[in-house]
Design an enzyme around this catalytic site. Structure first.
Site, PDB file in Angstrom:
ATOM      1  N   LYS A 169       4.993  12.153  -1.926  1.00 52.72           N
ATOM      2  CA  LYS A 169       5.735  10.943  -1.558  1.00 52.72           C
ATOM      3  C   LYS A 169       6.774  11.304  -0.493  1.00 52.72           C
ATOM      4  O   LYS A 169       7.580  12.207  -0.711  1.00 52.72           O
ATOM      5  CB  LYS A 169       6.428  10.350  -2.785  1.00 52.72           C
ATOM      6  CG  LYS A 169       7.244   9.094  -2.475  1.00 52.72           C
ATOM      7  CD  LYS A 169       7.749   8.422  -3.728  1.00 52.72           C
ATOM      8  CE  LYS A 169       8.617   7.214  -3.399  1.00 52.72           C
ATOM      9  NZ  LYS A 169       9.148   6.569  -4.608  1.00 52.72           N
ATOM     10  N   ARG A 177       4.182  14.246  -6.937  1.00 52.42           N
ATOM     11  CA  ARG A 177       4.104  13.520  -8.202  1.00 52.42           C
ATOM     12  C   ARG A 177       2.708  13.646  -8.797  1.00 52.42           C
ATOM     13  O   ARG A 177       1.726  13.757  -8.049  1.00 52.42           O
ATOM     14  CB  ARG A 177       4.349  12.013  -8.027  1.00 52.42           C
ATOM     15  CG  ARG A 177       5.426  11.589  -7.089  1.00 52.42           C
ATOM     16  CD  ARG A 177       5.752  10.123  -7.264  1.00 52.42           C
ATOM     17  NE  ARG A 177       4.853   9.202  -6.553  1.00 52.42           N
ATOM     18  CZ  ARG A 177       5.100   7.903  -6.411  1.00 52.42           C
ATOM     19  NH1 ARG A 177       6.186   7.370  -6.962  1.00 52.42           N
ATOM     20  NH2 ARG A 177       4.278   7.124  -5.749  1.00 52.42           N
ATOM     21  N   ASP A 198       3.901  -4.357  -7.624  1.00 52.36           N
ATOM     22  CA  ASP A 198       3.374  -3.128  -7.013  1.00 52.36           C
ATOM     23  C   ASP A 198       4.057  -1.890  -7.592  1.00 52.36           C
ATOM     24  O   ASP A 198       3.666  -0.771  -7.267  1.00 52.36           O
ATOM     25  CB  ASP A 198       3.550  -3.163  -5.487  1.00 52.36           C
ATOM     26  CG  ASP A 198       4.982  -3.462  -5.069  1.00 52.36           C
ATOM     27  OD1 ASP A 198       5.488  -4.536  -5.414  1.00 52.36           O
ATOM     28  OD2 ASP A 198       5.593  -2.603  -4.413  1.00 52.36           O
ATOM     29  N   GLY A 241       0.836  -1.202   0.000  1.00 52.25           N
ATOM     30  CA  GLY A 241       0.000   0.000   0.000  1.00 52.25           C
ATOM     31  C   GLY A 241       0.864   1.242   0.000  1.00 52.25           C
ATOM     32  O   GLY A 241       2.100   1.158   0.026  1.00 52.25           O
ATOM     33  N   ARG A 256      -1.797   0.485  -9.522  1.00 48.06           N
ATOM     34  CA  ARG A 256      -0.765  -0.485  -9.890  1.00 48.06           C
ATOM     35  C   ARG A 256      -1.382  -1.855 -10.133  1.00 48.06           C
ATOM     36  O   ARG A 256      -2.497  -2.119  -9.682  1.00 48.06           O
ATOM     37  CB  ARG A 256       0.248  -0.599  -8.730  1.00 48.06           C
ATOM     38  CG  ARG A 256       0.932   0.706  -8.429  1.00 48.06           C
ATOM     39  CD  ARG A 256       1.010   0.960  -6.927  1.00 48.06           C
ATOM     40  NE  ARG A 256       1.359   2.360  -6.664  1.00 48.06           N
ATOM     41  CZ  ARG A 256       2.599   2.811  -6.661  1.00 48.06           C
ATOM     42  NH1 ARG A 256       3.596   1.983  -6.824  1.00 48.06           N
ATOM     43  NH2 ARG A 256       2.836   4.088  -6.475  1.00 48.06           N
ATOM     44  N   GLY A 305       2.731   3.339   1.566  1.00 47.10           N
ATOM     45  CA  GLY A 305       3.360   3.370   2.888  1.00 47.10           C
ATOM     46  C   GLY A 305       3.991   4.710   3.210  1.00 47.10           C
ATOM     47  O   GLY A 305       4.334   4.982   4.358  1.00 47.10           O
ATOM     48  N   GLY A 327       7.716   6.031   6.750  1.00 44.12           N
ATOM     49  CA  GLY A 327       6.838   6.934   6.005  1.00 44.12           C
ATOM     50  C   GLY A 327       7.575   8.051   5.290  1.00 44.12           C
ATOM     51  O   GLY A 327       6.962   8.894   4.637  1.00 44.12           O
TER      52      GLY A 327
HETATM   53  P1  AMP Z   1       9.103   0.322  -3.052  1.00 39.70           P
HETATM   54  O1  AMP Z   1      10.028  -0.842  -3.141  1.00 39.70           O
HETATM   55  O2  AMP Z   1       9.783   1.638  -2.738  1.00 39.70           O
HETATM   56  O3  AMP Z   1       8.233   0.437  -4.242  1.00 39.70           O
HETATM   57  O4  AMP Z   1       8.163   0.070  -1.774  1.00 39.70           O
HETATM   58  C1  AMP Z   1       7.487  -1.136  -1.515  1.00 39.70           C
HETATM   59  C2  AMP Z   1       6.501  -0.929  -0.407  1.00 39.70           C
HETATM   60  O5  AMP Z   1       7.165  -0.469   0.776  1.00 39.70           O
HETATM   61  C3  AMP Z   1       5.420   0.102  -0.683  1.00 39.70           C
HETATM   62  O6  AMP Z   1       4.268  -0.326  -0.021  1.00 39.70           O
HETATM   63  C4  AMP Z   1       5.983   1.343  -0.070  1.00 39.70           C
HETATM   64  O7  AMP Z   1       4.996   2.281   0.266  1.00 39.70           O
HETATM   65  C5  AMP Z   1       6.642   0.789   1.168  1.00 39.70           C
HETATM   66  N1  AMP Z   1       7.750   1.627   1.660  1.00 39.70           N
HETATM   67  C6  AMP Z   1       8.975   1.787   1.098  1.00 39.70           C
HETATM   68  N2  AMP Z   1       9.726   2.614   1.841  1.00 39.70           N
HETATM   69  C7  AMP Z   1       8.976   2.996   2.902  1.00 39.70           C
HETATM   70  C8  AMP Z   1       9.185   3.843   4.025  1.00 39.70           C
HETATM   71  N3  AMP Z   1      10.329   4.470   4.231  1.00 39.70           N
HETATM   72  N4  AMP Z   1       8.151   3.996   4.879  1.00 39.70           N
HETATM   73  C9  AMP Z   1       6.992   3.371   4.705  1.00 39.70           C
HETATM   74  N5  AMP Z   1       6.731   2.558   3.678  1.00 39.70           N
HETATM   75  C10 AMP Z   1       7.705   2.367   2.769  1.00 39.70           C
HETATM   76 MG    MG Z   2       6.699   1.022  -4.936  1.00 39.77          MG
END
Ligand code: AMP
Ligand code: MG
Length: 495
Positions: free
Chosen positions: A123, A186, A262, A100, A193, A102, A136
């Protein structure tokens, strides 16, 4: 989760406002309402004048202090009822369960000059119910990379989510070392997705799955509505767009790095910039992401991985499509579209208006030679273009070791170019093979200075990348070989 900090709604007529995103009508099964979490003392890092123009905004849209507050998540734009959406997905080929937004928050939507609705997302704007172990936040380093690369791909004519601006704060954020926070704004017609579909399908929720599919068809693929089987038509349309996107990535030498489901846009946009890399030396096996031990997302595997991801989407849509053979039929065009589009891109790189067996064979011959020698991908194509436009052959030859092989290849190529007559255009090559791409070391240079609050390199690089096909002699070093230290840069998923 701490939701006490609720940014005050801004009431300044001069500032950008948003309306409720159409996505919100899907209802609470799809998202959680919440506000961005404020950051201390935000400052401007970058803005995209092009994007602002596309939105029809005044050139000085960012001047009011409140604009900075708004795009750092400290205040909400008028009309905003922000939310974070839920999705799931396959990561590195394995079902990862619920993910989701995040660290992304959808503020609402705005309209561009052509009246196209665009979702506006922050973001790095704080914790959400989908943050899992994360904080976050997004760090300045990775946010600069996302900002620059989405501008760069747009400049290259490759479909991507867009960036409007980037703000920073000295809020400390822990990664491998202590870094600072940033927020990217963005925009995209939709941030949905493949993983959104997988989420509802995997959890056995046919009604939201149908709602989501109807939503995407009605808002983004209206032609599929009239088809005998609209979900199958949607899958086929997404298949075609994704195949075309892969062809464009391969042709320009772009390696995404984390093609989890995702991170696959339902609109066929490049999305979620992490450990991406534009190739330096041509190597189909190149793995940009140091956390990708198996090389699942190696450059040359991208077209196959996108197909695997489309099968995951097909699996998710199967309950709506109703039959396995209809699902497979919708996925079937992938290879044909990819091959045709890649052949078209390669022919264009060689200057030919039309792809043919001959142009593909020639392009493959050159790629083979480049792979053997690890020739710099961007420089070699640009040098070939300059040579065909009348530049000295030595400048092209300087990129190759096996001069006899290059000479033989050039002979065949030039013969075909002569035969093609007006169907071959060196000018077209110069508009197809960029002089500038965002290499890792260039992003690094901008990041190192930006960490010291010197934004001059970032600004210069940003300007260069918005016109990647123009010779910009004042920035000739960025159009040359990367420095030696570039090969020591390591990128991971940490962002
Ligand atoms: P990504 O690999 O960056 O596409 O992220 C994969 C998942 O991890 C998604 O659900 C992102 O929202 C979550 N995510 C990545 N980095 C963070 C972060 N620093 N804090 C919270 N959620 C994150
Ligand atoms: Mg991602």
């Amino acid at each position: 989760m701490d939701q006490k900090v609720s940014p005050a709604t801004l009431d300044a007529r001069s500032l950008p406002a948003v309306t409720e995103a159409a996505f919100a009508a899907l209802g609470p099964a799809f998202f959680t309402r919440l506000s961005p979490q404020p950051v201390p003392a935000p400052y401007w890092v970058a803005r995209s004048p092009d994007m602002a123009r596309e939105l029809g905004w005044a050139e000085d849209w960012w001047r009011p202090d409140a604009a900075l507050e708004l795009f750092s998540g400290n205040r909400l734009p008028a009309g905003s009822r922000p939310l974070a959406s839920v999705y799931s997905g396959h990561q590195f080929g394995v079902w990862a369960g619920q993910l989701g937004d995040g660290r992304a928050i959808l503020l609402g939507e705005t309209r561009d000059r052509n009246d196209q609705a665009l979702e506006v997302q922050l973001k790095g704007s704080g914790l959400t119910p989908y943050s899992r172990m994360g904080d976050g936040r997004a760090v300045l380093r990775s946010s600069i990379r996302e900002f620059l690369c989405s501008e760069a791909l747009h400049g290259l004519g490759i479909p991507t989510t867009r960036a409007l601006c980037l703000t920073g704060s000295d809020l400390p954020v822990r990664r491998e070392t202590l870094e600072t926070a940033a927020v990217v704004t963005r925009l995209a017609p939709s941030f949905i997705r493949f993983g959104h579909f997988e989420h509802f399908s995997h959890h056995g929720l046919p009604e939201p799955l149908r709602q989501l599919t109807d939503f995407v068809i009605d808002h983004h693929y209206p032609d599929c509505r009239a088809a005998a089987n609209p979900p199958a038509a949607l899958l086929e349309a997404v298949t075609r767009r994704t195949a075309a996107l892969m062809a464009q990535w391969q042709a320009v030498g772009f390696s995404h790095g984390v093609m989890n489901t995702d991170n696959m846009s339902i609109l066929g946009l490049t999305i979620d910039y992490g450990p991406f890399q534009f190739l330096d030396g041509f190597d189909p096996g190149h793995i940009p992401n140091h956390s990708d031990h198996e090389g699942r997302y190696a450059f040359g595997r991208q077209p196959a991985v996108a197909r695997w991801n489309l099968f995951a989407l097909g699996q998710a849509l199967l309950p709506l499509i109703g039959a396995e053979d209809a699902t497979l039929a919708a996925l079937e065009p992938y290879l044909g579209v990819f091959e045709a589009e890649y052949a078209r891109c390669l022919a264009a790189k060689l200057g030919f208006a039309q792809a043919s067996g001959r142009t593909t064979e020639l392009a493959q011959g050159l790629l083979q030679l480049m792979a053997t020698e690890h020739t710099d991908y961007t420089l070699a194509w640009r040098a070939l273009s300059r040579h065909m436009a009348g530049g000295p052959q030595e400048d092209l030859r300087a990129h190759f070791i096996d001069q006899a092989a290059l000479g033989a290849w050039l002979g065949d190529y030039q013969a075909l170019a002569r035969q093609a007559g007006a169907e071959h255009s060196p000018e077209h090559m110069l508009r197809t093979n960029p002089a500038f791409v965002l290499r890792n070391y260039m992003a690094e240079e901008a990041i190192e200075k930006a960490k010291l609050k010197d934004l001059s390199v970032l600004q210069a690089l940003h300007a260069v990348l918005t016109r990647p096909f123009d010779e910009q002699p004042e920035h000739a070093t960025w159009a040359g070989l990367p420095p030696d230290w570039a090969s020591r840069i390591t990128l991971s998923c940490s962002s």
